[in-house]
Design a protein around this motif. Structure first.
Motif, mmCIF file in Angstrom:
data_model
loop_
_atom_site.group_PDB
_atom_site.id
_atom_site.type_symbol
_atom_site.label_atom_id
_atom_site.label_comp_id
_atom_site.label_asym_id
_atom_site.label_seq_id
_atom_site.Cartn_x
_atom_site.Cartn_y
_atom_site.Cartn_z
ATOM 1 N N LEU A 258 0.808 -1.214 0.000
ATOM 2 C CA LEU A 258 0.000 0.000 0.000
ATOM 3 C C LEU A 258 0.846 1.271 0.000
ATOM 4 C CD1 LEU A 258 -2.982 -1.100 2.257
ATOM 5 C CD2 LEU A 258 -2.964 -0.738 -0.215
ATOM 6 N N PRO A 259 1.913 1.351 0.793
ATOM 7 C CA PRO A 259 2.770 2.530 0.659
ATOM 8 C C PRO A 259 3.474 2.609 -0.697
ATOM 9 C CG PRO A 259 3.159 1.438 2.756
ATOM 10 C CD PRO A 259 2.316 0.510 1.934
ATOM 11 N N SER A 260 3.946 1.467 -1.207
ATOM 12 C CA SER A 260 4.863 1.522 -2.344
ATOM 13 C C SER A 260 4.177 1.832 -3.673
ATOM 14 C CB SER A 260 5.645 0.212 -2.463
ATOM 15 O OG SER A 260 4.801 -0.878 -2.734
ATOM 16 N N ILE A 261 3.055 1.207 -3.941
ATOM 17 C CA ILE A 261 2.497 1.348 -5.285
ATOM 18 C C ILE A 261 2.055 2.776 -5.563
ATOM 19 C CG2 ILE A 261 0.589 0.667 -6.775
ATOM 20 C CD1 ILE A 261 0.971 -2.149 -5.947
ATOM 21 N N PRO A 271 3.781 11.571 -3.014
ATOM 22 C CA PRO A 271 2.544 12.309 -3.253
ATOM 23 C C PRO A 271 2.732 13.798 -2.987
ATOM 24 C CG PRO A 271 2.113 10.340 -1.960
ATOM 25 C CD PRO A 271 3.598 10.481 -2.035
ATOM 26 N N PRO A 272 1.943 14.657 -3.631
ATOM 27 C CA PRO A 272 2.072 16.100 -3.379
ATOM 28 C C PRO A 272 1.784 16.426 -1.922
ATOM 29 C CG PRO A 272 0.081 15.617 -4.641
ATOM 30 C CD PRO A 272 0.874 14.352 -4.601
ATOM 31 N N ALA A 273 2.534 17.388 -1.412
ATOM 32 C CA ALA A 273 2.376 17.773 -0.016
ATOM 33 C C ALA A 273 1.046 18.486 0.201
ATOM 34 C CB ALA A 273 3.525 18.681 0.402
ATOM 35 N N TYR A 280 1.625 12.892 2.452
ATOM 36 C CA TYR A 280 0.962 11.800 3.151
ATOM 37 C C TYR A 280 0.736 10.626 2.195
ATOM 38 C CZ TYR A 280 -0.048 15.125 6.896
ATOM 39 O OH TYR A 280 0.067 16.044 7.916
ATOM 40 N N LEU A 281 0.920 9.426 2.718
ATOM 41 C CA LEU A 281 0.545 8.214 1.998
ATOM 42 C C LEU A 281 -0.861 7.823 2.408
ATOM 43 C CD1 LEU A 281 3.851 6.169 2.357
ATOM 44 C CD2 LEU A 281 3.010 7.322 0.309
ATOM 45 N N ARG A 282 -1.628 7.335 1.444
ATOM 46 C CA ARG A 282 -3.009 6.935 1.706
ATOM 47 C C ARG A 282 -3.077 5.421 1.904
ATOM 48 N NH1 ARG A 282 -6.660 10.897 0.244
ATOM 49 N NH2 ARG A 282 -8.302 9.386 -0.203
ATOM 50 N N ILE A 283 -3.752 4.986 2.954
ATOM 51 C CA ILE A 283 -3.917 3.565 3.249
ATOM 52 C C ILE A 283 -5.411 3.242 3.214
ATOM 53 C CG2 ILE A 283 -3.494 1.697 4.885
ATOM 54 C CD1 ILE A 283 -0.943 2.907 3.711
#
Length: 300
Positions: A258-261, A271-273, A280-283
């Motif tokens: 989930l973080p990597s793809i 991802p854009p700040a 942020y990474l989305r889970i």
């Protein structure tokens, strides 16, 4: 060993990934393949320890990086492609079917509207059979779907860099249960690779070694055809599909999928700040199927 090029592998013990530098002797021009950006899952921090080892080699030899080649959108590590590019240049490239993968995961992550699944996050999208050059050395991009729709192999000077399509002979083959994966396509892709000349050197992207040996990442087509535990000569398509389907049903979801793809479909760009300056990474919660892993084994 070729007289035209040199290949140097860099093993990342945290993700069992092998990155490569391939360079042309005549021009000292190089390609970097599958670089790794370190990511600590517990703290959410990235670092560049792994990729900096590779960059130190590039700088020590005075190489000029022309290409940063991704074999696919990895599910087990974040791509270090952007860090490589920022440090030493080069075009970030992947197969053109990355658009299909981007469309799938754009929906899963509900990404920002500005993210377009058109491959524009990469500098170049390879077509199957496309010929390119690393200095004076000819290379060919080969579409090898099955693990994902966008998997590519790169044939360079008598060697083929196969990504996750094949592993070392005693480990076997990649899983085919990711979105867009297909065991029959994977079988056809492996046969495509194994139809190369027997002396072709095979460089794998991962090794999950049994306790009896240290990590390795170099073999040959002949060795794969004789000894690959999933795909040696004589294995039928039906037998392979049945094995792969049964095996995949027991494999756990990769820890960093989930973080990597969501980083890797952007060509390694974070991802854009947000407006606070933090990315942020989305889970997505409860979105992926749960598999069980009854016993330790290769994380394919």
């Amino acid at each position: 060993m070729s007289n035209r090029t040199t290949t140097q592998g860099f093993f990342d013990a945290n993700t069992w990934t092998v990155s490569y530098v391939v360079w042309d002797h005549a021009t000292r021009r190089a390609a970097v393949i599958d670089p790794v950006l370190d990511y600590d899952f517990k703290s959410g921090r990235t670092s560049t320890v792994s990729v900096d080892r590779l960059l130190a080699y590039v700088r020590e030899l005075g190489l000029q990086v022309e290409w940063i080649l991704e074999t696919h959108a990895h599910a087990d590590h974040l791509s270090g492609a952007r860090h490589v590019q920022a440090q030493v240049g080069g075009l970030i490239a992947i197969g053109e079917n990355i658009r299909t993968v981007q469309a799938t995961f754009r929906t899963l992550y509900n990404l920002e509207r500005s993210f377009l699944p058109d491959g524009s996050q990469f500098d170049h999208l390879f077509k199957d059979g496309e010929v390119f050059r690393i200095g004076e050395t000819q290379a060919t991009a080969m579409l090898v779907p099955g693990h994902t729709p966008a998997d590519m192999a790169y044939l360079i000077d008598g060697a083929v860099f196969v990504g996750d399509t094949l592993f070392m002979p005693d480990v076997g083959s990649a899983r085919a249960d990711f979105p867009g994966g297909d065991a029959r396509q994977l079988y056809a892709s492996m046969r495509k690779l194994l139809d190369l000349p027997p002396e072709t050197t095979v460089y794998v992207c991962h090794d999950y070694p049994p306790p009896s040996r240290e990590p390795r990442w170099q073999t040959t087509v002949a060795e794969q055809r004789a000894h690959n535990v999933h795909m040696h000569d004589g294995i039928s398509e039906e037998a392979f599909v049945a094995m792969r389907t049964q095996r995949d049903a027991t494999l756990d979801v990769p820890t960093l999928i989930l973080p990597s793809i969501q980083v890797n479909i952007r060509g390694g760009q974070l991802p854009p700040a947000d407006d606070n300056g933090v990315a942020y990474l989305r889970i997505p919660l409860n979105a992926l199927p749960v598999h069980r892993q009854p016993e330790p084994g290769p994380r394919d």
